[in-house]
Design a protein around this motif. Structure first.
Motif, PDB file in Angstrom:
ATOM      1  N   GLY A   1       0.807  -1.222   0.000  1.00  0.00           N
ATOM      2  CA  GLY A   1       0.000   0.000   0.000  1.00  0.00           C
ATOM      3  C   GLY A   1       0.835   1.264   0.000  1.00  0.00           C
ATOM      4  N   ALA A   2       1.925   1.244   0.750  1.00  0.00           N
ATOM      5  CA  ALA A   2       2.749   2.450   0.888  1.00  0.00           C
ATOM      6  C   ALA A   2       3.553   2.747  -0.378  1.00  0.00           C
ATOM      7  CB  ALA A   2       3.703   2.292   2.075  1.00  0.00           C
ATOM      8  N   TRP A   3       3.962   1.715  -1.075  1.00  0.00           N
ATOM      9  CA  TRP A   3       4.868   1.899  -2.208  1.00  0.00           C
ATOM     10  C   TRP A   3       4.311   1.340  -3.514  1.00  0.00           C
ATOM     11  CZ3 TRP A   3       8.422   5.213  -1.000  1.00  0.00           C
ATOM     12  CH2 TRP A   3       8.855   5.301   0.334  1.00  0.00           C
ATOM     13  N   TRP A   4       2.997   1.288  -3.651  1.00  0.00           N
ATOM     14  CA  TRP A   4       2.394   0.747  -4.861  1.00  0.00           C
ATOM     15  C   TRP A   4       2.990   1.422  -6.102  1.00  0.00           C
ATOM     16  CZ3 TRP A   4       0.004  -3.545  -5.711  1.00  0.00           C
ATOM     17  CH2 TRP A   4      -0.673  -3.731  -6.921  1.00  0.00           C
ATOM     18  N   ARG A   5       3.383   0.614  -7.050  1.00  0.00           N
ATOM     19  CA  ARG A   5       4.017   1.023  -8.306  1.00  0.00           C
ATOM     20  C   ARG A   5       5.440   1.514  -8.144  1.00  0.00           C
ATOM     21  NH1 ARG A   5      -0.670   3.458 -12.219  1.00  0.00           N
ATOM     22  NH2 ARG A   5      -2.027   1.655 -12.000  1.00  0.00           N
ATOM     23  N   GLN A   6       5.962   1.473  -6.954  1.00  0.00           N
ATOM     24  CA  GLN A   6       7.388   1.734  -6.729  1.00  0.00           C
ATOM     25  C   GLN A   6       7.977   0.380  -6.335  1.00  0.00           C
ATOM     26  OE1 GLN A   6       8.166   5.124  -4.203  1.00  0.00           O
ATOM     27  NE2 GLN A   6       6.405   6.204  -5.041  1.00  0.00           N
ATOM     28  N   TRP A   7       8.135  -0.474  -7.341  1.00  0.00           N
ATOM     29  CA  TRP A   7       8.391  -1.898  -7.110  1.00  0.00           C
ATOM     30  C   TRP A   7       9.735  -2.170  -6.449  1.00  0.00           C
ATOM     31  CZ3 TRP A   7       3.892  -3.421  -6.822  1.00  0.00           C
ATOM     32  CH2 TRP A   7       2.905  -3.026  -7.709  1.00  0.00           C
ATOM     33  N   ARG A   8      10.680  -1.289  -6.611  1.00  0.00           N
ATOM     34  CA  ARG A   8      11.963  -1.499  -5.925  1.00  0.00           C
ATOM     35  C   ARG A   8      11.761  -1.454  -4.408  1.00  0.00           C
ATOM     36  NH1 ARG A   8      17.057   1.694  -7.823  1.00  0.00           N
ATOM     37  NH2 ARG A   8      16.842   0.132  -9.436  1.00  0.00           N
ATOM     38  N   ASN A   9      10.984  -0.493  -3.940  1.00  0.00           N
ATOM     39  CA  ASN A   9      10.706  -0.397  -2.508  1.00  0.00           C
ATOM     40  C   ASN A   9       9.887  -1.585  -2.020  1.00  0.00           C
ATOM     41  OD1 ASN A   9      12.143   1.969  -2.050  1.00  0.00           O
ATOM     42  ND2 ASN A   9      10.412   3.255  -2.585  1.00  0.00           N
ATOM     43  N   VAL A  10       8.902  -1.985  -2.804  1.00  0.00           N
ATOM     44  CA  VAL A  10       8.121  -3.174  -2.448  1.00  0.00           C
ATOM     45  C   VAL A  10       9.038  -4.389  -2.428  1.00  0.00           C
ATOM     46  CG1 VAL A  10       6.238  -4.707  -3.168  1.00  0.00           C
ATOM     47  CG2 VAL A  10       5.956  -2.230  -3.331  1.00  0.00           C
ATOM     48  N   GLY A  11       9.959  -4.451  -3.380  1.00  0.00           N
ATOM     49  CA  GLY A  11      10.891  -5.573  -3.462  1.00  0.00           C
ATOM     50  C   GLY A  11      11.777  -5.716  -2.239  1.00  0.00           C
ATOM     51  N   TRP A  12      12.267  -4.599  -1.708  1.00  0.00           N
ATOM     52  CA  TRP A  12      13.091  -4.670  -0.495  1.00  0.00           C
ATOM     53  C   TRP A  12      12.282  -5.226   0.677  1.00  0.00           C
ATOM     54  CZ3 TRP A  12      17.934  -4.960  -0.994  1.00  0.00           C
ATOM     55  CH2 TRP A  12      18.631  -4.217  -1.943  1.00  0.00           C
ATOM     56  N   SER A  13      11.043  -4.793   0.778  1.00  0.00           N
ATOM     57  CA  SER A  13      10.182  -5.288   1.862  1.00  0.00           C
ATOM     58  C   SER A  13       9.849  -6.762   1.645  1.00  0.00           C
ATOM     59  CB  SER A  13       8.908  -4.454   1.942  1.00  0.00           C
ATOM     60  OG  SER A  13       9.233  -3.111   2.227  1.00  0.00           O
ATOM     61  N   PHE A  14       9.643  -7.159   0.390  1.00  0.00           N
ATOM     62  CA  PHE A  14       9.399  -8.567   0.075  1.00  0.00           C
ATOM     63  C   PHE A  14      10.632  -9.406   0.410  1.00  0.00           C
ATOM     64  CE2 PHE A  14       9.422 -12.091  -3.054  1.00  0.00           C
ATOM     65  CZ  PHE A  14       8.296 -12.764  -2.598  1.00  0.00           C
ATOM     66  N   ALA A  15      11.809  -8.882   0.096  1.00  0.00           N
ATOM     67  CA  ALA A  15      13.054  -9.600   0.408  1.00  0.00           C
ATOM     68  C   ALA A  15      13.170  -9.853   1.908  1.00  0.00           C
ATOM     69  CB  ALA A  15      14.260  -8.815  -0.100  1.00  0.00           C
ATOM     70  N   LEU A  16      12.800  -8.869   2.716  1.00  0.00           N
ATOM     71  CA  LEU A  16      12.839  -9.050   4.170  1.00  0.00           C
ATOM     72  C   LEU A  16      11.918 -10.193   4.592  1.00  0.00           C
ATOM     73  CD1 LEU A  16      13.694  -8.224   7.039  1.00  0.00           C
ATOM     74  CD2 LEU A  16      11.834  -6.553   6.991  1.00  0.00           C
ATOM     75  N   ALA A  17      10.713 -10.223   4.048  1.00  0.00           N
ATOM     76  CA  ALA A  17       9.771 -11.295   4.387  1.00  0.00           C
ATOM     77  C   ALA A  17      10.292 -12.656   3.940  1.00  0.00           C
ATOM     78  CB  ALA A  17       8.409 -11.013   3.766  1.00  0.00           C
TER      79      ALA A  17
END
Length: 131
Positions: free
Chosen positions: A62-78
Motif C-alpha cells: 500500500g505504501a509503495w504501490w508502483r514503486q516496485w523497488r521499494n516493495v521488493g526490499w520489503s518482500f526480500a525481508l519477508a
C-alpha cells in the motif's frame, strides 16, 4: 494514507531490529546456561519478529504501490525472514548443523534489510537527511 503506511512500516522495522537484539541476548543467555532463555528467544521470534517482517511487506504494497523497488526490499525481508525460520532445525535431532547454522547466519541479512527499510522510511518521513 501513504504517509500512515510508511509510518507503520517504519515502526515495524524498528520492532524487527529491537526484537532481533532481544533474541540475540536470549540465545546468548541460553548458550551460557539459562534454560528458559531459549523459550524467550523462540517466543520473540515467532510472536513478534517474523510477523512484523511479513507485515512490513503487506504494508509496503500500500505504501509503495508502483514503486516496485521499494516493495521488493520489503518482500526480500519477508522472504529471508521466512527462510531463516525454516533453517532452525530441531535441537533434539540436530541433523545437519551446517545447514541449520544458516538460521543464525541469515540474521545478518535480516538486520541489513530491516535497517535499510527503517532508514528509507525515516527519510520519507523527514527524520533522516535525503541522500
Amino acid at each position: 494514507m501513504r504517509r500512515v503506511l510508511v509510518w507503520v512500516s517504519f515502526v515495524l522495522s524498528i520492532v524487527v531490529l529491537a526484537g532481533i537484539a532481544l533474541q540475540l541476548y536470549f540465545i546468548a543467555a541460553w548458550v551460557f546456561g539459562e534454560s528458559g532463555a531459549l523459550d524467550a528467544h523462540k517466543t520473540v521470534g515467532s510472536a513478534v519478529v517474523h510477523p512484523a517482517e511479513v507485515l512490513i511487506f503487506l504494508v509496503a504494497l500500500g505504501a509503495w504501490w508502483r514503486q516496485w523497488r521499494n516493495v521488493g526490499w520489503s518482500f526480500a525481508l519477508a522472504v529471508v525472514g521466512t527462510a531463516q525460520v525454516f533453517f532452525v532445525g530441531d535441537l533434539q535431532e540436530p541433523g545437519n548443523g551446517w545447514v541449520h547454522g544458516l538460521h543464525g547466519g541469515l540474521v545478518i541479512f535480516v538486520v541489513a534489510l530491516a535497517a535499510y527499510i527503517a532508514r528509507r522510511d525515516a527519510r520519507v518521513l523527514g527524520f533522516a537527511p535525503a541522500r
